[in-house]
Every structure is written in C-alpha cells, then in structure tokens.
Design a protein around this motif. Structure first.
Motif, PDB file in Angstrom:
ATOM      1  N   PHE A 113       0.894  -1.352  -0.129  1.00  0.00           N
ATOM      2  CA  PHE A 113      -0.115  -0.216   0.033  1.00  0.00           C
ATOM      3  C   PHE A 113       0.853   1.129  -0.242  1.00  0.00           C
ATOM      4  O   PHE A 113       1.761   1.355   0.710  1.00  0.00           O
ATOM      5  N   VAL A 114       0.795   2.119  -0.914  1.00  0.00           N
ATOM      6  CA  VAL A 114       1.571   3.372  -1.022  1.00  0.00           C
ATOM      7  C   VAL A 114       0.636   4.646  -0.657  1.00  0.00           C
ATOM      8  O   VAL A 114       0.959   5.194   0.033  1.00  0.00           O
ATOM      9  N   SER A 115      -0.496   4.551  -1.066  1.00  0.00           N
ATOM     10  CA  SER A 115      -1.454   5.619  -0.977  1.00  0.00           C
ATOM     11  C   SER A 115      -3.012   5.026  -1.318  1.00  0.00           C
ATOM     12  O   SER A 115      -3.470   3.874  -1.622  1.00  0.00           O
ATOM     13  N   ASP A 116      -3.802   5.971  -0.782  1.00  0.00           N
ATOM     14  CA  ASP A 116      -5.457   5.250  -1.334  1.00  0.00           C
ATOM     15  C   ASP A 116      -5.528   5.450  -3.009  1.00  0.00           C
ATOM     16  O   ASP A 116      -6.395   5.035  -3.629  1.00  0.00           O
ATOM     17  N   LYS A 117      -4.513   5.879  -3.551  1.00  0.00           N
ATOM     18  CA  LYS A 117      -4.357   6.084  -5.007  1.00  0.00           C
ATOM     19  C   LYS A 117      -3.456   5.150  -5.746  1.00  0.00           C
ATOM     20  O   LYS A 117      -3.424   5.038  -6.864  1.00  0.00           O
ATOM     21  N   GLU A 118      -2.674   4.452  -4.915  1.00  0.00           N
ATOM     22  CA  GLU A 118      -1.674   3.727  -5.412  1.00  0.00           C
ATOM     23  C   GLU A 118      -0.911   2.326  -4.660  1.00  0.00           C
ATOM     24  O   GLU A 118      -1.166   2.706  -3.527  1.00  0.00           O
ATOM     25  N   LEU A 119      -0.907   1.109  -5.368  1.00  0.00           N
ATOM     26  CA  LEU A 119      -0.284  -0.033  -4.736  1.00  0.00           C
ATOM     27  C   LEU A 119       1.013  -0.473  -5.597  1.00  0.00           C
ATOM     28  O   LEU A 119       0.830  -0.244  -6.830  1.00  0.00           O
ATOM     29  N   LEU A 120       1.627  -1.194  -5.059  1.00  0.00           N
ATOM     30  CA  LEU A 120       2.736  -1.827  -5.831  1.00  0.00           C
ATOM     31  C   LEU A 120       2.636  -3.254  -5.720  1.00  0.00           C
ATOM     32  O   LEU A 120       2.541  -3.888  -4.356  1.00  0.00           O
ATOM     33  N   CYS A 121       2.904  -3.917  -6.760  1.00  0.00           N
ATOM     34  CA  CYS A 121       2.798  -5.371  -6.925  1.00  0.00           C
ATOM     35  C   CYS A 121       3.952  -5.795  -7.953  1.00  0.00           C
ATOM     36  O   CYS A 121       4.298  -5.180  -8.932  1.00  0.00           O
ATOM     37  N   GLU A 122       4.184  -7.036  -7.553  1.00  0.00           N
ATOM     38  CA  GLU A 122       5.520  -7.776  -8.432  1.00  0.00           C
ATOM     39  C   GLU A 122       4.732  -8.831  -9.258  1.00  0.00           C
ATOM     40  O   GLU A 122       4.019  -9.671  -8.845  1.00  0.00           O
ATOM     41  N   SER A 123       4.615  -8.720 -10.542  1.00  0.00           N
ATOM     42  CA  SER A 123       4.127  -9.526 -11.357  1.00  0.00           C
ATOM     43  C   SER A 123       4.552 -11.073 -11.301  1.00  0.00           C
ATOM     44  O   SER A 123       5.894 -11.221 -10.955  1.00  0.00           O
ATOM     45  N   PRO A 124       3.552 -11.994 -10.980  1.00  0.00           N
ATOM     46  CA  PRO A 124       3.949 -13.290 -10.644  1.00  0.00           C
ATOM     47  C   PRO A 124       4.593 -14.051 -11.960  1.00  0.00           C
ATOM     48  O   PRO A 124       4.281 -13.561 -13.139  1.00  0.00           O
ATOM     49  N   GLU A 125       5.210 -15.111 -11.985  1.00  0.00           N
ATOM     50  CA  GLU A 125       5.512 -15.988 -13.009  1.00  0.00           C
ATOM     51  C   GLU A 125       4.397 -16.628 -13.611  1.00  0.00           C
ATOM     52  O   GLU A 125       3.344 -16.746 -13.082  1.00  0.00           O
ATOM     53  N   TRP A 126       4.441 -16.697 -14.928  1.00  0.00           N
ATOM     54  CA  TRP A 126       3.272 -17.114 -15.699  1.00  0.00           C
ATOM     55  C   TRP A 126       3.768 -18.266 -16.490  1.00  0.00           C
ATOM     56  O   TRP A 126       4.361 -18.436 -17.257  1.00  0.00           O
ATOM     57  N   ASN A 127       3.413 -19.589 -15.857  1.00  0.00           N
ATOM     58  CA  ASN A 127       3.754 -20.934 -16.517  1.00  0.00           C
ATOM     59  C   ASN A 127       2.831 -21.312 -17.642  1.00  0.00           C
ATOM     60  O   ASN A 127       2.665 -22.508 -17.799  1.00  0.00           O
ATOM     61  N   TYR A 128       2.226 -20.351 -18.363  1.00  0.00           N
ATOM     62  CA  TYR A 128       1.363 -20.670 -19.398  1.00  0.00           C
ATOM     63  C   TYR A 128       2.110 -19.880 -20.759  1.00  0.00           C
ATOM     64  O   TYR A 128       2.952 -19.190 -20.583  1.00  0.00           O
ATOM     65  N   MET A 129       1.301 -20.003 -21.750  1.00  0.00           N
ATOM     66  CA  MET A 129       1.694 -19.365 -23.255  1.00  0.00           C
ATOM     67  C   MET A 129       1.287 -18.057 -22.536  1.00  0.00           C
ATOM     68  O   MET A 129       0.691 -17.508 -21.786  1.00  0.00           O
ATOM     69  N   PRO A 130       2.127 -17.130 -23.450  1.00  0.00           N
ATOM     70  CA  PRO A 130       1.884 -15.616 -23.489  1.00  0.00           C
ATOM     71  C   PRO A 130       0.260 -15.252 -23.216  1.00  0.00           C
ATOM     72  O   PRO A 130      -0.420 -15.928 -24.169  1.00  0.00           O
ATOM     73  N   LYS A 131      -0.124 -14.244 -22.444  1.00  0.00           N
ATOM     74  CA  LYS A 131      -1.648 -13.948 -22.614  1.00  0.00           C
ATOM     75  C   LYS A 131      -1.910 -12.652 -21.909  1.00  0.00           C
ATOM     76  O   LYS A 131      -0.732 -12.189 -21.214  1.00  0.00           O
ATOM     77  N   VAL A 132      -3.035 -12.182 -22.035  1.00  0.00           N
ATOM     78  CA  VAL A 132      -3.597 -10.964 -21.407  1.00  0.00           C
ATOM     79  C   VAL A 132      -4.303 -11.334 -20.310  1.00  0.00           C
ATOM     80  O   VAL A 132      -5.258 -12.291 -20.262  1.00  0.00           O
ATOM     81  N   VAL A 133      -4.036 -10.917 -19.028  1.00  0.00           N
ATOM     82  CA  VAL A 133      -4.694 -11.292 -17.818  1.00  0.00           C
ATOM     83  C   VAL A 133      -5.404 -10.120 -17.128  1.00  0.00           C
ATOM     84  O   VAL A 133      -4.839  -9.121 -17.179  1.00  0.00           O
ATOM     85  N   LYS A 134      -6.482 -10.232 -16.397  1.00  0.00           N
ATOM     86  CA  LYS A 134      -7.042  -9.016 -15.628  1.00  0.00           C
ATOM     87  C   LYS A 134      -6.367  -8.873 -14.406  1.00  0.00           C
ATOM     88  O   LYS A 134      -5.825  -9.734 -13.857  1.00  0.00           O
ATOM     89  N   VAL A 135      -6.247  -7.474 -14.014  1.00  0.00           N
ATOM     90  CA  VAL A 135      -5.751  -7.196 -12.537  1.00  0.00           C
ATOM     91  C   VAL A 135      -6.729  -6.857 -11.774  1.00  0.00           C
ATOM     92  O   VAL A 135      -7.311  -5.938 -12.365  1.00  0.00           O
ATOM     93  N   ASN A 136      -6.606  -7.259 -10.458  1.00  0.00           N
ATOM     94  CA  ASN A 136      -7.645  -6.842  -9.579  1.00  0.00           C
ATOM     95  C   ASN A 136      -6.755  -6.829  -8.275  1.00  0.00           C
ATOM     96  O   ASN A 136      -5.667  -7.271  -8.107  1.00  0.00           O
TER      97      ASN A 136
END
Length: 187
Positions: A113-136
């Motif tokens: 948590f940085v602020s009520d307007k920003e978070l920081l996350c590290e993208s996890p490894e994706w063990n599948y084919m390249p893909k577009v995923v939703k972020v929540n």
C-alpha cells in the motif's frame, strides 16, 4: 438442548439472516449488501440462537464493510512470463489493510500500500503461453476489493538475444548496435 434456529445481523441493522451451522463451534453467516440508510459500516455481528424455548444474542469482534476500489491504470502493462515486473497499480479508494493482494488473472501476489491511489505489486511468473490477464485487488480471504476492473497485464515470452552487431564501440559512445533475437518484435 436442541438448537432450533441460528441467525446473524450485520451492521447493527437488526435484520437477521439465516445462518448455517458448519460443525460444532462453527457457524457460517453470509453478509447482506451494505445499505447506508440502516447499517453501520463498522459494527459487530450479532449472532442469535433460538432453541425454541429462549433466544440468546452474542456479539462478535467488529466486521467492516469496505467500499469497492477502482483501478484506473497499471504501469507497466506488459511484462515477461518469467515475472518480476514491478507494477504500479493506480486507482481510487484503495484501503490500507493487512494481507492486501494483487490478482494477475487468478494468481495472488502481495501488494504494498502506497496511498489510497496507488499500490505496488510484482508480477508473478506465468507458467502458460503468453496471455493478457485481468488485474484486480483482493483481501487475504479472497474477497475482491475492486469493482469491474478493466486493467489488464500482458505476459510476453522472454526475449533471447542471439546476436549484436558490432560487438565493440568507441569509449566516447555513439556506436549504433543492432540487437537480434526471437520474440523481440513482441516487445
């Protein structure tokens, strides 16, 4: 002694809903939608037990209704399938809480948590084919904290560099170097 009915009330509303006894010493109550006109946002759950002869009431530690957050954008929106991209999640009404997570598709990673307007996350490894995923954004118990996120992160194959030409240059700089390898055109 036979329990006849167990019910719960949320937000000090005194509107009771049926509870389900899961096993001895555990009851499951489903929270109803929050209504500003007759409920408190932070209040104890009232558990009512009616054995057919008498009714008793018991209060829990506080339960909090949280307004949904909205993700407005993420940066970067593209990263490698090997993971490790530091992703800034920008939005509205993020809540500083213990065990806050970003979901890349259905894969949870810890959020800072940085602020009520920003978070920081590290993208996890994706063990599948390249893909577009939703972020929540979610809580530790899996509760989704974002409403209708349209933010997406694109996983691409990790580029491999096969050749550079030339492989040397002047110490003063200014040498144009051509880099070749598969998957570079995806980036």
């Amino acid at each position: 002694f036979c329990v006849y009915e167990i019910s719960c009330s949320f937000g000090d509303s005194f509107n009771f809903t049926q509870a389900q006894e899961v096993r001895r010493n555990e009851v499951l109550c489903e929270s109803p939608p929050f209504h500003n006109d007759n409920m408190k946002r932070h209040a104890s759950i009232i558990l009512a037990i009616d054995n057919g002869v008498s009714k008793s009431y018991h209060t829990s530690p506080p339960f909090s209704y949280i307004q949904p957050s909205f993700i407005t954008k993420i940066d970067p929106r593209v990263g490698s399938v090997i993971g490790g991209s530091l992703v800034r999640v920008h939005g509205i009404d993020f809540v500083n809480m213990e065990s806050l997570y970003c979901l890349f598709g259905n894969v949870p990673v810890s959020a800072i948590f940085v602020s009520d307007k920003e978070l920081l996350c590290e993208s996890p490894e994706w063990n599948y084919m390249p893909k577009v995923v939703k972020v929540n954004v979610a809580a530790a118990n899996g509760t989704l904290l974002t409403a209708g996120s349209h933010a997406s992160f694109q996983y691409l194959k990790n580029p491999v560099i096969h050749e550079i030409n030339p492989s040397y240059g002047a110490a003063s700089g200014g040498t144009s170097v051509q880099i070749k390898g598969p998957e570079l055109d995806d980036w």
